[in-house]
Design a protein around this motif. Structure first.
Motif, PDB file in Angstrom:
ATOM      1  N   PRO A 210       8.949  -2.149  11.252  1.00 43.91           N
ATOM      2  CA  PRO A 210       7.791  -1.275  11.488  1.00 43.91           C
ATOM      3  C   PRO A 210       7.610  -0.199  10.410  1.00 43.91           C
ATOM      4  O   PRO A 210       6.487   0.016   9.934  1.00 43.91           O
ATOM      5  N   GLY A 211       8.672   0.450  10.007  1.00 48.09           N
ATOM      6  CA  GLY A 211       8.565   1.483   8.983  1.00 48.09           C
ATOM      7  C   GLY A 211       8.166   0.910   7.634  1.00 48.09           C
ATOM      8  O   GLY A 211       7.321   1.480   6.924  1.00 48.09           O
ATOM      9  N   ALA A 212       8.756  -0.219   7.281  1.00 51.37           N
ATOM     10  CA  ALA A 212       8.406  -0.855   6.008  1.00 51.37           C
ATOM     11  C   ALA A 212       6.941  -1.268   5.989  1.00 51.37           C
ATOM     12  O   ALA A 212       6.231  -1.047   4.998  1.00 51.37           O
ATOM     13  N   MET A 213       6.486  -1.821   7.095  1.00 50.39           N
ATOM     14  CA  MET A 213       5.099  -2.254   7.140  1.00 50.39           C
ATOM     15  C   MET A 213       4.139  -1.060   7.193  1.00 50.39           C
ATOM     16  O   MET A 213       3.051  -1.127   6.637  1.00 50.39           O
ATOM     17  N   ARG A 214       4.561   0.047   7.821  1.00 47.69           N
ATOM     18  CA  ARG A 214       3.729   1.251   7.801  1.00 47.69           C
ATOM     19  C   ARG A 214       3.518   1.709   6.363  1.00 47.69           C
ATOM     20  O   ARG A 214       2.439   2.182   6.004  1.00 47.69           O
ATOM     21  N   GLY A 215       4.564   1.587   5.549  1.00 49.79           N
ATOM     22  CA  GLY A 215       4.440   1.956   4.142  1.00 49.79           C
ATOM     23  C   GLY A 215       3.423   1.105   3.414  1.00 49.79           C
ATOM     24  O   GLY A 215       2.589   1.621   2.653  1.00 49.79           O
ATOM     25  N   ILE A 216       3.437  -0.182   3.663  1.00 51.61           N
ATOM     26  CA  ILE A 216       2.480  -1.085   3.011  1.00 51.61           C
ATOM     27  C   ILE A 216       1.067  -0.816   3.520  1.00 51.61           C
ATOM     28  O   ILE A 216       0.107  -0.776   2.739  1.00 51.61           O
ATOM     29  N   VAL A 217       0.920  -0.603   4.829  1.00 48.01           N
ATOM     30  CA  VAL A 217      -0.402  -0.292   5.386  1.00 48.01           C
ATOM     31  C   VAL A 217      -0.906   1.029   4.824  1.00 48.01           C
ATOM     32  O   VAL A 217      -2.093   1.170   4.498  1.00 48.01           O
ATOM     33  N   SER A 218      -0.025   1.987   4.666  1.00 47.32           N
ATOM     34  CA  SER A 218      -0.408   3.268   4.079  1.00 47.32           C
ATOM     35  C   SER A 218      -0.913   3.064   2.658  1.00 47.32           C
ATOM     36  O   SER A 218      -1.914   3.666   2.247  1.00 47.32           O
ATOM     37  N   GLU A 219      -0.234   2.228   1.900  1.00 53.33           N
ATOM     38  CA  GLU A 219      -0.684   1.924   0.537  1.00 53.33           C
ATOM     39  C   GLU A 219      -2.090   1.319   0.563  1.00 53.33           C
ATOM     40  O   GLU A 219      -2.934   1.658  -0.261  1.00 53.33           O
ATOM     41  N   LYS A 220      -2.346   0.447   1.518  1.00 53.55           N
ATOM     42  CA  LYS A 220      -3.672  -0.175   1.637  1.00 53.55           C
ATOM     43  C   LYS A 220      -4.725   0.895   1.937  1.00 53.55           C
ATOM     44  O   LYS A 220      -5.800   0.903   1.341  1.00 53.55           O
ATOM     45  N   GLN A 221      -4.409   1.792   2.865  1.00 52.73           N
ATOM     46  CA  GLN A 221      -5.365   2.813   3.272  1.00 52.73           C
ATOM     47  C   GLN A 221      -5.622   3.833   2.177  1.00 52.73           C
ATOM     48  O   GLN A 221      -6.745   4.327   2.026  1.00 52.73           O
ATOM     49  N   LEU A 222      -4.594   4.170   1.418  1.00 51.98           N
ATOM     50  CA  LEU A 222      -4.738   5.174   0.377  1.00 51.98           C
ATOM     51  C   LEU A 222      -5.292   4.608  -0.917  1.00 51.98           C
ATOM     52  O   LEU A 222      -5.747   5.344  -1.784  1.00 51.98           O
ATOM     53  N   GLY A 223      -5.218   3.307  -1.067  1.00 51.22           N
ATOM     54  CA  GLY A 223      -5.605   2.671  -2.318  1.00 51.22           C
ATOM     55  C   GLY A 223      -4.384   2.639  -3.223  1.00 51.22           C
ATOM     56  O   GLY A 223      -3.600   3.581  -3.260  1.00 51.22           O
ATOM     57  N   THR A 224      -4.209   1.547  -3.916  1.00 49.98           N
ATOM     58  CA  THR A 224      -3.003   1.385  -4.702  1.00 49.98           C
ATOM     59  C   THR A 224      -3.227   0.394  -5.828  1.00 49.98           C
ATOM     60  O   THR A 224      -4.155  -0.411  -5.788  1.00 49.98           O
ATOM     61  N   TYR A 225      -2.369   0.464  -6.807  1.00 46.55           N
ATOM     62  CA  TYR A 225      -2.363  -0.537  -7.858  1.00 46.55           C
ATOM     63  C   TYR A 225      -1.350  -1.626  -7.560  1.00 46.55           C
ATOM     64  O   TYR A 225      -1.222  -2.588  -8.289  1.00 46.55           O
ATOM     65  N   THR A 226      -0.630  -1.452  -6.467  1.00 45.01           N
ATOM     66  CA  THR A 226       0.379  -2.434  -6.068  1.00 45.01           C
ATOM     67  C   THR A 226      -0.300  -3.631  -5.422  1.00 45.01           C
ATOM     68  O   THR A 226      -1.228  -3.484  -4.631  1.00 45.01           O
ATOM     69  N   ASP A 227       0.183  -4.811  -5.722  1.00 44.01           N
ATOM     70  CA  ASP A 227      -0.296  -6.036  -5.095  1.00 44.01           C
ATOM     71  C   ASP A 227       0.358  -6.113  -3.714  1.00 44.01           C
ATOM     72  O   ASP A 227       1.557  -6.386  -3.605  1.00 44.01           O
ATOM     73  N   LEU A 228      -0.412  -5.836  -2.669  1.00 48.25           N
ATOM     74  CA  LEU A 228       0.146  -5.754  -1.326  1.00 48.25           C
ATOM     75  C   LEU A 228       0.574  -7.115  -0.784  1.00 48.25           C
ATOM     76  O   LEU A 228       1.491  -7.194   0.030  1.00 48.25           O
ATOM     77  N   GLU A 229      -0.064  -8.178  -1.226  1.00 44.09           N
ATOM     78  CA  GLU A 229       0.387  -9.525  -0.835  1.00 44.09           C
ATOM     79  C   GLU A 229       1.769  -9.793  -1.436  1.00 44.09           C
ATOM     80  O   GLU A 229       2.639 -10.352  -0.776  1.00 44.09           O
ATOM     81  N   LEU A 230       1.951  -9.369  -2.672  1.00 38.85           N
ATOM     82  CA  LEU A 230       3.248  -9.504  -3.329  1.00 38.85           C
ATOM     83  C   LEU A 230       4.301  -8.677  -2.589  1.00 38.85           C
ATOM     84  O   LEU A 230       5.431  -9.129  -2.368  1.00 38.85           O
TER      85      LEU A 230
END
Length: 187
Positions: A149-169
């Motif tokens: 849950p915490g790890a996925m919250r981090g990825i979802v946060s990246e999606k919401q904030l906008g990121t240069y990270t490839d979230l699928e990767l």
């Protein structure tokens, strides 16, 4: 009442956790809400129960004969999808307003704490069901259930904030790391 409270919390507005504000949005008095739920703890516990009812049993979206890789991917995707819906924002907003210390939360909001605890048990059960029939260490499954849950919250946060990270990767990387961790040791 409960759906209005969830919608209010899902706005993300910190003031949305006010019992008086929820009552106003419902079109009732705080006294009427207290009559129905007892206090703010009873209201929040009922809100969490309502969200759990809407969610239902957490599905294990991989067939029983699926590989470890497919099952882990399904668990990661399940959590990711769950964290991107409105109910998730409502939960995060509520959690932000509650005490961070577990003992304090249990003392001040015992029914709400109990509901959160039941959510944790349901998630662990989902993870155990997802890996049923595979040769995986149950202790490691519990550890994985605790950190996803915490790890996925981090990825979802990246999606919401906008990121240069490839979230699928990133999701694929978490999946591969979990598979490596859960894979039975070959001696």
């Amino acid at each position: 009442m409960l759906d209005t409270a969830v919608r209010s919390l899902a706005t993300g507005d910190p003031a949305a956790v006010s019992g008086n504000r929820i009552a106003k949005e419902i079109g009732a008095t705080w006294g009427a809400v207290k009559y129905q739920f007892g206090d703010i703890d009873g209201l929040w516990a009922a809100v969490l129960q309502r969200m759990a009812e809407r969610r239902g049993d957490l599905p294990v979206s991989a067939p029983a004969d699926a590989t470890l890789q497919v099952r882990v991917g399904a668990i990661v995707d399940n959590m990711y999808e769950g964290l991107t819906v409105g109910d998730s924002r409502a939960i995060e907003n509520l959690r932000a307003a509650l005490p961070r210390d577990r003992d304090e939360l249990e003392r001040l909001y015992p029914r709400t704490a109990s509901e959160f605890e039941s959510w944790g048990r349901a998630w662990l059960d989902t993870c155990r069901r997802a890996f049923a029939g595979l040769d995986v260490d149950p202790e490691r499954v519990a550890e994985v259930a605790a950190f996803i849950p915490g790890a996925m919250r981090g990825i979802v946060s990246e999606k919401q904030l906008g990121t240069y990270t490839d979230l699928e990767l990133a999701r694929r990387g978490i999946t591969n790391a979990i598979v490596s961790y859960l894979k039975p040791e070959v001696i």
